[in-house]
Design a protein around this motif. Sequence first.
Motif, PDB file in Angstrom:
ATOM      1  N   ILE A 175     -35.005  16.965 -26.434  1.00 14.76           N
ATOM      2  CA  ILE A 175     -34.809  18.306 -26.990  1.00 14.76           C
ATOM      3  C   ILE A 175     -33.713  18.287 -28.047  1.00 14.76           C
ATOM      4  O   ILE A 175     -33.868  18.841 -29.141  1.00 14.76           O
ATOM      5  CB  ILE A 175     -34.452  19.306 -25.872  1.00 14.76           C
ATOM      6  N   VAL A 176     -32.598  17.611 -27.724  1.00 14.63           N
ATOM      7  CA  VAL A 176     -31.475  17.537 -28.661  1.00 14.63           C
ATOM      8  C   VAL A 176     -31.866  16.765 -29.915  1.00 14.63           C
ATOM      9  O   VAL A 176     -31.485  17.125 -31.033  1.00 14.63           O
ATOM     10  CB  VAL A 176     -30.246  16.887 -27.986  1.00 14.63           C
ATOM     11  N   SER A 177     -32.642  15.694 -29.744  1.00 20.01           N
ATOM     12  CA  SER A 177     -33.088  14.906 -30.898  1.00 20.01           C
ATOM     13  C   SER A 177     -33.856  15.773 -31.893  1.00 20.01           C
ATOM     14  O   SER A 177     -33.650  15.677 -33.109  1.00 20.01           O
ATOM     15  CB  SER A 177     -33.951  13.738 -30.422  1.00 20.01           C
ATOM     16  N   LYS A 178     -34.718  16.643 -31.379  1.00 19.62           N
ATOM     17  CA  LYS A 178     -35.465  17.552 -32.255  1.00 19.62           C
ATOM     18  C   LYS A 178     -34.532  18.578 -32.891  1.00 19.62           C
ATOM     19  O   LYS A 178     -34.698  18.951 -34.057  1.00 19.62           O
ATOM     20  CB  LYS A 178     -36.563  18.253 -31.457  1.00 19.62           C
ATOM     21  N   ARG A 179     -33.556  19.042 -32.129  1.00 21.50           N
ATOM     22  CA  ARG A 179     -32.580  19.988 -32.667  1.00 21.50           C
ATOM     23  C   ARG A 179     -31.771  19.350 -33.793  1.00 21.50           C
ATOM     24  O   ARG A 179     -31.429  20.018 -34.778  1.00 21.50           O
ATOM     25  CB  ARG A 179     -31.649  20.486 -31.566  1.00 21.50           C
ATOM     26  N   GLN A 204     -26.137  22.142 -19.864  1.00 23.95           N
ATOM     27  CA  GLN A 204     -26.430  20.785 -19.403  1.00 23.95           C
ATOM     28  C   GLN A 204     -25.216  19.865 -19.291  1.00 23.95           C
ATOM     29  O   GLN A 204     -25.229  18.894 -18.537  1.00 23.95           O
ATOM     30  CB  GLN A 204     -27.463  20.127 -20.336  1.00 23.95           C
ATOM     31  N   GLY A 205     -24.160  20.129 -20.049  1.00 28.23           N
ATOM     32  CA  GLY A 205     -22.984  19.271 -19.976  1.00 28.23           C
ATOM     33  C   GLY A 205     -23.256  17.838 -20.396  1.00 28.23           C
ATOM     34  O   GLY A 205     -22.788  16.895 -19.750  1.00 28.23           O
ATOM     35  N   LYS A 206     -23.975  17.668 -21.471  1.00 23.75           N
ATOM     36  CA  LYS A 206     -24.353  16.334 -21.949  1.00 23.75           C
ATOM     37  C   LYS A 206     -23.794  16.090 -23.356  1.00 23.75           C
ATOM     38  O   LYS A 206     -23.594  17.029 -24.132  1.00 23.75           O
ATOM     39  CB  LYS A 206     -25.874  16.188 -21.992  1.00 23.75           C
ATOM     40  N   SER A 207     -23.572  14.823 -23.665  1.00 26.37           N
ATOM     41  CA  SER A 207     -23.132  14.450 -25.010  1.00 26.37           C
ATOM     42  C   SER A 207     -23.924  13.236 -25.487  1.00 26.37           C
ATOM     43  O   SER A 207     -24.259  12.354 -24.692  1.00 26.37           O
ATOM     44  CB  SER A 207     -21.632  14.151 -25.034  1.00 26.37           C
ATOM     45  N   TYR A 208     -24.230  13.231 -26.781  1.00 29.24           N
ATOM     46  CA  TYR A 208     -24.988  12.140 -27.391  1.00 29.24           C
ATOM     47  C   TYR A 208     -24.422  11.869 -28.779  1.00 29.24           C
ATOM     48  O   TYR A 208     -23.661  12.670 -29.326  1.00 29.24           O
ATOM     49  CB  TYR A 208     -26.474  12.502 -27.529  1.00 29.24           C
ATOM     50  N   LYS A 209     -24.850  10.759 -29.322  1.00 28.57           N
ATOM     51  CA  LYS A 209     -24.461  10.425 -30.702  1.00 28.57           C
ATOM     52  C   LYS A 209     -25.722  10.139 -31.498  1.00 28.57           C
ATOM     53  O   LYS A 209     -26.552   9.324 -31.092  1.00 28.57           O
ATOM     54  CB  LYS A 209     -23.528   9.216 -30.729  1.00 28.57           C
TER      55      LYS A 209
END
Length: 242
Positions: A175-179, A204-209
């Motif tokens: 979902i975040v990748s599409k965002r 969700q409390g998530k983090s990505y790079k």
Amino acid sequence: MLEIKNGAIFVADVHCMPEDSSFYEFLDAILCEKIKCNQLILLGDIFALLIGKIPKSIQDNKKVIDKINELANKIELIYFAGNHDFYLDNIFTNVKIYKREVVFARHNNKILCLAHGDIFLPKFTQFALNLLQNNFILTFLCLLNTLCFNLIYKKICNRQKVKILYKKLENFKEIVSKRMQSYKAFLEKNDLKIDMIIEGHFHQGKSYKFDNVDYFNLDAFANDRSFFILEYAELKKQCFKK
């Protein structure tokens, strides 16, 4: 451009109910300097339901509203309206309010994107949220609610009491990748490069790079009383204990 200070505190998705005192006590802890804070950023959905056009909504949440206004006279307070809080300008004093938008900010020589998170959603969801943000539609619904003696407002509030606020999304990274693609297109229009995105909304409390951009989705205060301190481009989670 908004300047985010070292030591700024971020809070998202409190979904504060009138009978719950935890967020009031959190604000009071900042006011009494039990929690050190020079800048407080509220990233939306702070109330279970707060609509500036409905007096009953203001009355039900008056205790926390007054505490926010009191705190805003002491420290810088920034409020991003979410999809549970509307028409806030006539409620809060000395509070910088942003509506449904992406806000660019500067912190420690980095450029940040801040938003509640109810943007770049599926078309139908986006359409529904846009309707709720429409001044004519919301004014009509508030008038209808008045004619029904607050029945609509009360029914929505009762649903919020039993709503499950935390649902783990197994495909959240997708979902975040599409965002991020939507953010990329948005940023290209503004001819701006960024280093960090901070959102709420999803709980969700998530983090990505992604391509050297740090993405953070904050935990909901409603879930574990979490808040986040931003210092020198590092976002650190803490949980409020009474």
